[in-house]
Design an enzyme around this catalytic site. Structure first.
Site, PDB file in Angstrom:
ATOM      1  N   LYS A 213       0.836  -1.196   0.000  1.00  0.00           N
ATOM      2  CA  LYS A 213       0.000   0.000   0.000  1.00  0.00           C
ATOM      3  C   LYS A 213       0.874   1.250   0.000  1.00  0.00           C
ATOM      4  CE  LYS A 213      -3.674   2.265   2.715  1.00  0.00           C
ATOM      5  NZ  LYS A 213      -4.447   2.226   3.975  1.00  0.00           N
ATOM      6  N   SER A 289      -9.110   2.273   3.278  1.00  0.00           N
ATOM      7  CA  SER A 289      -8.336   2.939   2.242  1.00  0.00           C
ATOM      8  C   SER A 289      -7.334   2.022   1.560  1.00  0.00           C
ATOM      9  CB  SER A 289      -7.590   4.130   2.867  1.00  0.00           C
ATOM     10  OG  SER A 289      -6.711   3.708   3.899  1.00  0.00           O
ATOM     11  N   SER A 313      -9.338  -0.041   7.579  1.00  0.00           N
ATOM     12  CA  SER A 313      -8.851   0.147   6.217  1.00  0.00           C
ATOM     13  C   SER A 313      -8.236  -1.090   5.584  1.00  0.00           C
ATOM     14  CB  SER A 313      -7.822   1.284   6.185  1.00  0.00           C
ATOM     15  OG  SER A 313      -8.425   2.510   6.516  1.00  0.00           O
TER      16      SER A 313
END
Length: 618
Positions: A213, A289, A313
């Protein structure tokens, strides 16, 4: 009912008894859904002093922030960071586990994890079962290693297929990656191939593509947090600790996955790198996210990816994309090299196609560093024994039969009907096979905890990045981020302290529940993947009502630092994935992984492949 009991030192704490009648509060978030031109106008009003001073207090009052954190008085002291009782480690008496010591190097830790797994299945991804239906599973990390060891494929060939898959997915508008250096990927793969040629792979992870990420440092990439400006303000000088661990095991770090800008949203819509689309339906969101990491795994582009979980997330996109999302206990993994968006609620997590790969990834990255900013240091990690022999199956049955699930029914049922039905079916299957007991509990002040988490994560984010944002990022950010920063800046010390007092209260409530049960069960999200609206893709979207629904069951894992895992259990009538969440007591990752593996197996016949799926091994 809720009663007061005296604690040591004379302080009074709230305790929930078994017959608690504390009411569950059904709350409608009072904030408009905005995108496009209306969002731009609202952003301008919030960033203009006179109108901002009128709008922000009303927003906070209408959504009970004022009532909960200003007008209410709490007697408890603030808890500024997740802190677990000293006896928490002693209370975790996990069965059927292999323990590894804190100083175990990642390669040895991974070897230990693989020893806990059943014999490898060398069949295809689609396995025909007796009733002529097909159950779906992703290729596992061990499948990649077996392909390399057998000589059927090399890491270089897989890397080439990976690069082609990323390019094809980008042409389809999936927007899974924000940065990918094909030369670097091929160079890492060549080094791995040389090790296999010598018969000296570093571990089962050697040559396996792992995505990262864009909130985690991984050279040679800048860490942008989904922005266009942060990579220039904050230079990436080294790998994050978790990335170092994976590299030491031979993993090929294949690039940065797309994310919701600065983690400030639940959809995965990024106005700079594109909206990350759900592999099960390209018109749907991947979740935020860590949506890029979850969608990349769901699409088969890599078997595992790293994410960061500050408000669900990791678990939210895992649930929406039909993969496994593990968030360990706060302090179990090191956050060194992770963007400091939120110090006390955010932590590393993993996205994987299977529970066994969640165990392998967890084994590779677990372990705190001496200088980590944590209060409660982790005990030695346990790995669950997942072998499939008859003896182990009988022992597992005894383990599951002794476990107790805690369920707050009103909260559990506050989800869309397809989710509620699928989650009840999964729990019922476990009960029928193992006679696992479900204990009805009440968790007071869940809405208050959500608001306290919102104030905490917002205050920490603004404190960390506010100055750089105002100097370099304001004009370059999407509308939802600009609104978020305006709200975060408005939080005051009184609200922040009250939020930390609420953290103390909630830690007590949950500790009391874990005296009566081992795992809290909930749906992962209150809804399946939402539609992506075209007018939101260029400047973002503001929809706090949807966000609250998607985050409904996720807050305790972050605010209290508890371990949690989302495991896929089926689909709704539109074929969208549904996840079940397991929340454990501190340091009980092995128990969560063990139960998740059981649920994964029991629900395997309900799994379906995504519309967008790449096969790197056939």
């Amino acid at each position: 009912m809720v009663v007061k009991v005296a604690a040591s030192g004379g302080m009074e704490l709230l305790s929930t008894e078994e017959n608690s009648k504390a009411e569950y509060r059904y709350v409608t978030v009072r904030a408009p859904r905005l995108a496009g031109f209306p969002l731009k106008c609202f952003t301008w009003f919030l960033e203009t002093g006179m109108t901002s001073s009128l709008i922000l207090p009303k927003l906070k009052k209408d959504n009970l922030i004022t009532k909960t954190l200003v007008e209410s008085k709490y007697d408890e002291p603030p808890m500024y960071i997740p802190q677990f009782p000293r006896e928490a480690a002693r209370l975790v008496q996990e069965q059927m586990v292999l323990q590894v010591q804190p100083d175990t190097v990642p390669t040895d830790s991974v070897v230990s994890a693989v020893r806990c797994l059943p014999p490898q299945a060398l069949d295809k991804v689609y396995n025909e079962v007796e009733d002529k239906q097909y159950s779906f599973r992703h290729w596992t990390i061990r499948d990649y290693a077996q392909a390399y060891i057998s000589g059927r494929l090399t890491p270089i060939q897989v890397a080439e297929r990976f690069i082609s898959a990323v390019e094809d997915s980008q042409n389809q508008g999936m927007n899974l990656f924000s940065a990918m250096d094909s030369r670097d990927v091929l160079a890492q793969a060549a080094e791995s191939a040389a090790r296999y040629k010598k018969g000296q792979p570093l571990s089962v992870l050697d040559g396996v593509p792992i995505a990262v990420k864009d909130e985690i440092d991984c050279l040679p990439y800048a860490t942008t947090g989904g922005t266009t400006w942060l990579g220039e303000v904050r230079q990436t000088k080294d790998d994050a600790q978790a990335v170092k661990c994976l590299r030491s095991c031979g993993a090929v770090m294949v690039g940065k996955t797309n994310m919701h800008e600065l983690g400030m949203g639940t959809t995965g819509i990024n106005p700079h790198y594109g909206a990350t689309r759900n592999p099960y339906d390209k018109t749907r969101a991947s979740g935020g996210s860590s949506g890029g990491s979850a969608a990349a795994v769901a699409a088969g582009i890599c078997p595992a990816a790293l994410g960061v979980d500050g408000g669900g997330s990791v678990r939210m996109p895992a649930g929406l994309c039909g993969v496994v999302g593990l968030k360990p206990t706060f302090g179990r993994t090191s956050n060194v090299g992770v963007l400091p968006l939120n110090w006390t609620v955010g932590m590393l997590g993993t996205l994987t196609g299977t529970v066994e790969d969640a165990l392998i990834m967890y084994a590779a990255i677990q372990g705190a560093l001496p200088h980590d900013h944590i209060v409660s240091f982790p005990p030695p990690a346990n790995f669950p024994l997942l072998m499939d022999s008859h003896e182990e199956t009988m022992r597992r049955g005894k383990l599951m039969g002794n476990l107790k699930f805690a369920k707050f029914s009103e909260w559990f049922n506050d989800s869309d009907e397809p989710i509620r039905k699928a989650c009840c079916r999964a729990v019922r299957l476990v009960q029928q096979l193992y006679d696992t007991q479900v204990v009805e509990v009440t968790i007071p002040e869940l809405e208050e905890m959500r608001l306290a988490h919102f104030v905490t994560i917002g205050s920490e984010c603004f404190t960390s990045l506010g100055m750089d944002y105002q100097q370099s990022g304001l004009e370059a950010s999407g509308g939802d981020v600009r609104v978020g920063f305006s709200i975060y800046e408005s939080f005051n010390s009184r609200e922040f302290i009250a939020a930390q007092q609420m953290r103390f209260r909630q830690m007590h409530y949950h500790n009391e529940i874990f005296k009566r049960a081992d795992i809290i069960i909930t749906p992962t999200t209150g809804a399946t993947a939402p539609l992506l609206r075209r007018n939101a893709e260029n400047c973002g979207e503001l929809d706090y009502g949807l966000g609250a629904k998607l985050m409904r069951f996720l807050i305790a894992g972050n605010f209290l630092g508890l371990p949690a895992i989302s495991v896929p259990i089926g689909h709704d009538e539109d074929g969208l994935p549904i996840g079940l969440q397991l929340i454990g007591r501190p340091w009980s990752e092995a128990t969560l992984l063990h139960v998740a593996a059981v649920i994964e197996r029991l629900c395997s016949s309900f799994r379906e492949p995504p519309d967008v799926l790449y096969d790197l091994l056939l």
